[in-house]
Design an enzyme around this catalytic site. Structure first.
Site, PDB file in Angstrom:
ATOM      1  N   THR A 184      80.246   4.789  37.755  1.00 34.08           N
ATOM      2  CA  THR A 184      81.279   3.804  37.600  1.00 34.08           C
ATOM      3  C   THR A 184      82.189   3.902  36.506  1.00 34.08           C
ATOM      4  O   THR A 184      81.764   4.688  35.502  1.00 34.08           O
ATOM      5  CB  THR A 184      80.388   2.242  37.493  1.00 34.08           C
ATOM      6  N   ILE A 213      76.611  -2.117  49.269  1.00 35.50           N
ATOM      7  CA  ILE A 213      77.518  -2.536  48.102  1.00 35.50           C
ATOM      8  C   ILE A 213      76.830  -2.578  46.763  1.00 35.50           C
ATOM      9  O   ILE A 213      75.578  -3.299  46.976  1.00 35.50           O
ATOM     10  CB  ILE A 213      78.392  -3.963  48.491  1.00 35.50           C
ATOM     11  N   ASP A 215      76.342  -3.337  42.448  1.00 39.71           N
ATOM     12  CA  ASP A 215      76.717  -4.406  41.667  1.00 39.71           C
ATOM     13  C   ASP A 215      78.264  -4.540  40.991  1.00 39.71           C
ATOM     14  O   ASP A 215      78.387  -5.806  40.293  1.00 39.71           O
ATOM     15  CB  ASP A 215      75.757  -4.408  40.046  1.00 39.71           C
ATOM     16  N   HIS A 237      71.891   1.967  38.441  1.00 39.91           N
ATOM     17  CA  HIS A 237      71.352   1.573  39.727  1.00 39.91           C
ATOM     18  C   HIS A 237      71.646   0.162  40.129  1.00 39.91           C
ATOM     19  O   HIS A 237      71.017  -0.829  39.614  1.00 39.91           O
ATOM     20  CB  HIS A 237      69.917   2.119  39.714  1.00 39.91           C
ATOM     21  N   GLY A 238      72.525   0.024  40.865  1.00 40.42           N
ATOM     22  CA  GLY A 238      73.278  -1.495  41.337  1.00 40.42           C
ATOM     23  C   GLY A 238      72.186  -2.279  41.654  1.00 40.42           C
ATOM     24  O   GLY A 238      72.340  -3.400  41.238  1.00 40.42           O
TER      25      GLY A 238
END
Length: 316
Positions: A184, A213, A215, A237-238
């Site tokens: 990200t 989708i 975070d 790790h979302g």
């Protein structure tokens, strides 16, 4: 007596305004993971640091000139979206089906207004679309084709999906069709007016499926800003950042338990998140301009600067 009290109060207000007029801070990240120095050549690390510092300089210039934290985080994020080294925009990873699906969010700490987009495939700079959602629509989050339609209506740059193709990301998909790679980019800032803002943008996980989708576009999970406390952008790790509302949790600990930024981040990232099996990191700036960059992984691409002379660019 009344006049004396009035003069003292005015002096306090002017002093606070003067503090704000001098005080700014900014931090950026380019993703976190369990990476080691031996995974990179010196030339590769130098390239990453060069791009991080270029992005940082954009935000610093805006803040130094009295610009808004919202402008700073958006422009920094746009630069990183355009850089193929990072998993956002041009450098986005591929889904299981061989597509690029982009997510982004931005939040204004002054008003608590926010905008987010998810699953976008043809908008060059998703972070600018997220800001348009915040400022030019009654909604917080738009997704997929609807987000793209809104982008066209707002005059944002639309690109063919081939724009997002990079050889290294495609080869990464071929290598890890049974594994996942995350990353990200993000930026948080405090401007000279005392306003906080946060922005996050991502291409998600390599090999993600079913319209997954993470975070990044979820307010309170991967992105959050509140002038009363701090601005946070997360990477990792979302699914875990969503479940534990990491970004908002840091803010809440500051607001309700009066913890410092560092103490709140430590409790969430090194405690709650790690104990649950979640890996990643955060960058954050509080209302006084204090900066925190923290990860429970071995590395996180990050850079930071402040009006107090603090400046750095680190990976491990």
């Amino acid at each position: 007596m009344y006049k004396i009290i009035k003069i003292v109060l005015l002096a306090i207000v002017l002093n606070v305004q003067n503090i704000y007029s001098q005080n700014w801070s900014i931090a950026i990240h380019g993703g976190a993971g369990n990476m080691k120095p031996e995974h990179f050549t010196k030339e590769q690390l130098d390239e990453y640091k060069t791009e991080l510092n270029k992005a940082l300089s954009i935000g610093v210039a805006i803040l130094k000139s009295g610009g808004s934290s919202l402008d700073a985080v958006e422009q920094v994020a746009r630069y990183l979206e355009d850089c193929p080294l990072f998993n956002a925009g041009k450098g986005a990873v591929f889904t299981h089906e061989g597509r690029n699906e982009l997510d982004a969010a931005i939040m204004d700490g002054k008003t608590l207004n926010a905008g987010a987009v998810a699953g976008v495939r043809n908008v060059k700079n998703p972070i600018s679309l997220a800001r348009k959602v915040m400022e030019a629509s009654p909604h917080v989050m738009l997704s997929g084709s609807g987000a793209s339609e809104f982008a066209r209506e707002q005059g944002l740059e639309i690109v063919d999906s081939s724009y997002f193709f990079t050889k290294s990301r495609w080869e990464s998909l071929q290598r890890v069709l049974s594994k996942e790679k995350m990353g990200t980019i993000g930026c948080v800032a405090l401007d000279t007016h005392g306003n906080l803002a946060a922005a996050t943008s991502t291409g998600g996980m390599t090999n993600k499926r079913w319209g997954r989708i993470g975070d990044s576009p979820i307010i309170g999970a991967g992105t959050y800003a509140n002038n009363a406390t701090c601005a946070v952008s997360a990477t990792g790790h979302g699914e875990y950042f969503i479940r534990y509302t990491v970004a908002h949790d840091i803010s809440a600990l500051m607001e309700y338990q009066n913890l410092s930024l560092n103490a709140a981040a430590e409790r969430v990232v090194m405690g709650k998140l790690l104990n649950a099996g979640g890996f990643g990191g955060i960058i954050a700036v509080d209302k006084m301009g204090n900066i925190c960059t923290l990860m429970n992984t071995t590395g996180m691409f990050r850079a930071f600067a402040s009006s107090k002379g603090l400046k750095g660019c680190e990976v491990f």
